[in-house]
Motif scaffolding. Sequence first.
Motif, PDB file in Angstrom:
ATOM      1  N   LYS A   1       3.886   6.047  -5.527  1.00 16.79           N
ATOM      2  CA  LYS A   1       3.731   6.250  -6.959  1.00 16.79           C
ATOM      3  C   LYS A   1       2.794   7.430  -7.241  1.00 16.79           C
ATOM      4  O   LYS A   1       3.004   8.206  -8.163  1.00 16.79           O
ATOM      5  CB  LYS A   1       3.194   4.987  -7.622  1.00 16.79           C
ATOM      6  CG  LYS A   1       4.224   3.878  -7.758  1.00 16.79           C
ATOM      7  CD  LYS A   1       3.660   2.702  -8.517  1.00 16.79           C
ATOM      8  CE  LYS A   1       4.705   1.609  -8.694  1.00 16.79           C
ATOM      9  NZ  LYS A   1       4.167   0.438  -9.446  1.00 16.79           N
ATOM     10  N   LYS A   2       1.758   7.553  -6.426  1.00 17.26           N
ATOM     11  CA  LYS A   2       0.822   8.654  -6.593  1.00 17.26           C
ATOM     12  C   LYS A   2       1.440   9.989  -6.196  1.00 17.26           C
ATOM     13  O   LYS A   2       1.129  11.031  -6.762  1.00 17.26           O
ATOM     14  CB  LYS A   2      -0.436   8.405  -5.758  1.00 17.26           C
ATOM     15  CG  LYS A   2      -1.242   7.184  -6.196  1.00 17.26           C
ATOM     16  CD  LYS A   2      -2.435   6.987  -5.283  1.00 17.26           C
ATOM     17  CE  LYS A   2      -3.237   5.747  -5.681  1.00 17.26           C
ATOM     18  NZ  LYS A   2      -4.389   5.520  -4.759  1.00 17.26           N
ATOM     19  N   ASN A   3       2.318   9.944  -5.185  1.00 18.79           N
ATOM     20  CA  ASN A   3       2.944  11.167  -4.690  1.00 18.79           C
ATOM     21  C   ASN A   3       4.417  10.893  -4.419  1.00 18.79           C
ATOM     22  O   ASN A   3       4.802  10.579  -3.294  1.00 18.79           O
ATOM     23  CB  ASN A   3       2.238  11.650  -3.418  1.00 18.79           C
ATOM     24  CG  ASN A   3       2.788  12.968  -2.916  1.00 18.79           C
ATOM     25  OD1 ASN A   3       3.575  13.624  -3.605  1.00 18.79           O
ATOM     26  ND2 ASN A   3       2.382  13.361  -1.733  1.00 18.79           N
ATOM     27  N   PRO A   4       5.287  10.979  -5.429  1.00 14.81           N
ATOM     28  CA  PRO A   4       6.703  10.640  -5.261  1.00 14.81           C
ATOM     29  C   PRO A   4       7.418  11.479  -4.214  1.00 14.81           C
ATOM     30  O   PRO A   4       8.427  11.055  -3.650  1.00 14.81           O
ATOM     31  CB  PRO A   4       7.291  10.901  -6.656  1.00 14.81           C
ATOM     32  CG  PRO A   4       6.124  10.852  -7.583  1.00 14.81           C
ATOM     33  CD  PRO A   4       4.962  11.378  -6.793  1.00 14.81           C
TER      34      PRO A   4
ATOM     35  N   TYR B   1       0.841  -1.208   0.000  1.00 17.67           N
ATOM     36  CA  TYR B   1       0.000   0.000   0.000  1.00 17.67           C
ATOM     37  C   TYR B   1       0.872   1.251   0.000  1.00 17.67           C
ATOM     38  O   TYR B   1       0.576   2.226  -0.698  1.00 17.67           O
ATOM     39  CB  TYR B   1      -0.917  -0.013   1.216  1.00 17.67           C
ATOM     40  CG  TYR B   1      -1.835   1.189   1.303  1.00 17.67           C
ATOM     41  CD1 TYR B   1      -3.048   1.209   0.619  1.00 17.67           C
ATOM     42  CD2 TYR B   1      -1.490   2.298   2.075  1.00 17.67           C
ATOM     43  CE1 TYR B   1      -3.888   2.318   0.688  1.00 17.67           C
ATOM     44  CE2 TYR B   1      -2.323   3.404   2.155  1.00 17.67           C
ATOM     45  CZ  TYR B   1      -3.519   3.400   1.459  1.00 17.67           C
ATOM     46  OH  TYR B   1      -4.339   4.498   1.532  1.00 17.67           O
ATOM     47  N   ARG B   2       1.943   1.219   0.759  1.00 18.88           N
ATOM     48  CA  ARG B   2       2.822   2.380   0.828  1.00 18.88           C
ATOM     49  C   ARG B   2       3.507   2.627  -0.521  1.00 18.88           C
ATOM     50  O   ARG B   2       3.693   3.774  -0.931  1.00 18.88           O
ATOM     51  CB  ARG B   2       3.866   2.181   1.931  1.00 18.88           C
ATOM     52  CG  ARG B   2       4.812   3.361   2.078  1.00 18.88           C
ATOM     53  CD  ARG B   2       5.489   3.367   3.422  1.00 18.88           C
ATOM     54  NE  ARG B   2       6.472   4.431   3.500  1.00 18.88           N
ATOM     55  CZ  ARG B   2       6.177   5.715   3.664  1.00 18.88           C
ATOM     56  NH1 ARG B   2       4.917   6.092   3.774  1.00 18.88           N
ATOM     57  NH2 ARG B   2       7.134   6.621   3.738  1.00 18.88           N
ATOM     58  N   ALA B   3       3.882   1.540  -1.210  1.00 20.30           N
ATOM     59  CA  ALA B   3       4.506   1.698  -2.528  1.00 20.30           C
ATOM     60  C   ALA B   3       3.531   2.343  -3.511  1.00 20.30           C
ATOM     61  O   ALA B   3       3.920   3.185  -4.332  1.00 20.30           O
ATOM     62  CB  ALA B   3       4.963   0.335  -3.040  1.00 20.30           C
TER      63      ALA B   3
END
Length: 381
Positions: A321-324, A315-317
């Motif tokens: 990706k959504k917010n680098p 989930y954290r990965a």
Amino acid sequence: MSRSCVELANIATRFGKQFVEQYNPNAYHQRVLQDITQCRTAELGGHSMACDDCGQITISYNSCRNRHCPKCLASKQALWVDDLLETTLDVKHYHIVFTVPHELNPISQLNSAWFYNQMFATVWDTLRSFGYSHFGVETGAICVLHTWGQNLSLHPHVHCIVPAAGESLSGRMKHIGNGGKFLYPVRQLSVTFRGKLMDAIKKQLKAIGLLPKFQQLLNTAWGKQWVVFCEPSMAKPGHVVKYLGQYTHRVAITNDRILSIDGQNVCFMHKDYADHARQKPITLNGVEFLRRFCLHILPRRFVKIRRYGIYSSRYRALQKKKNPKMLVKPKETARERLARITGYDMYRCPVCKSGTLHPFEALPRIRSPDTLYAVLNTSKN
């Protein structure tokens, strides 16, 4: 009561040969005992360090880094807590404990890796299903396995920290809970957990042809009320993480609980929960002490701390990706990080308190035949 200088290593050294002769433990358990006896001794080697101010010479021996050693966990715990603080949600959390009745202990020892893995899977399956059925969200949990009671008896249970939040089907974070008093009804949790785990155990025993042998134990365990404990919510995330940190890197017994040993027995402190958790001394035969301690040596490479749901690495990965730019960690050396977390600089001279220690000589390991492991193996030949 003043702290004794007796350590777990002393007990393993004194009673190790008798323990092997009587119970014939496997090589992995013997290796764990060997690591504990050699930890921070000349047998593991080390290095000499000199102060650049006063010239004081200090010798530092290597640690064994075995996760069952009571002397090798403090820095790991501090670093784990520091890492977790970065990912903990700023919401209330609940501490939930899932236990199994002692009737299942013989079954758990048939294949401890399978049994403990199934406990983890069942705990999360229960929590996840309650998250959807009660609040319609994908919740999360950080779970830690413990296998011991205060008297070193076998008592498998899973500690969980569950956030009062979850991701709804629309992808938005939603606060959950019942006014901070409880998250889910514990009786419903208990019944669901019991049903799911017992069903998995029966299928496993049937697959290996042992169901008739343990059917009576299963019937007894099913007739008992399984204990699921839930503490009220804890407000601050920092407090939650440090609270959980008390459980993550514990071993079956710490050195500060051991009071004394003699030619036959070991005396240590324990909490008597039948008497309002009062601290009381308990005495065990030295060989029996080691037998009980070895019950809590986890299978090789077994993961005893697991994250699920919105606290999982997957989930954290996805969130990264959504917010680098979600998280930018400052660069620190290992020394700087430990000093910041613990407030203790391991390279500060203990004599003058101002100089810095610098390593100048490596001390090789001592290949002595008198180590516990060598003695134990020789005793079998």
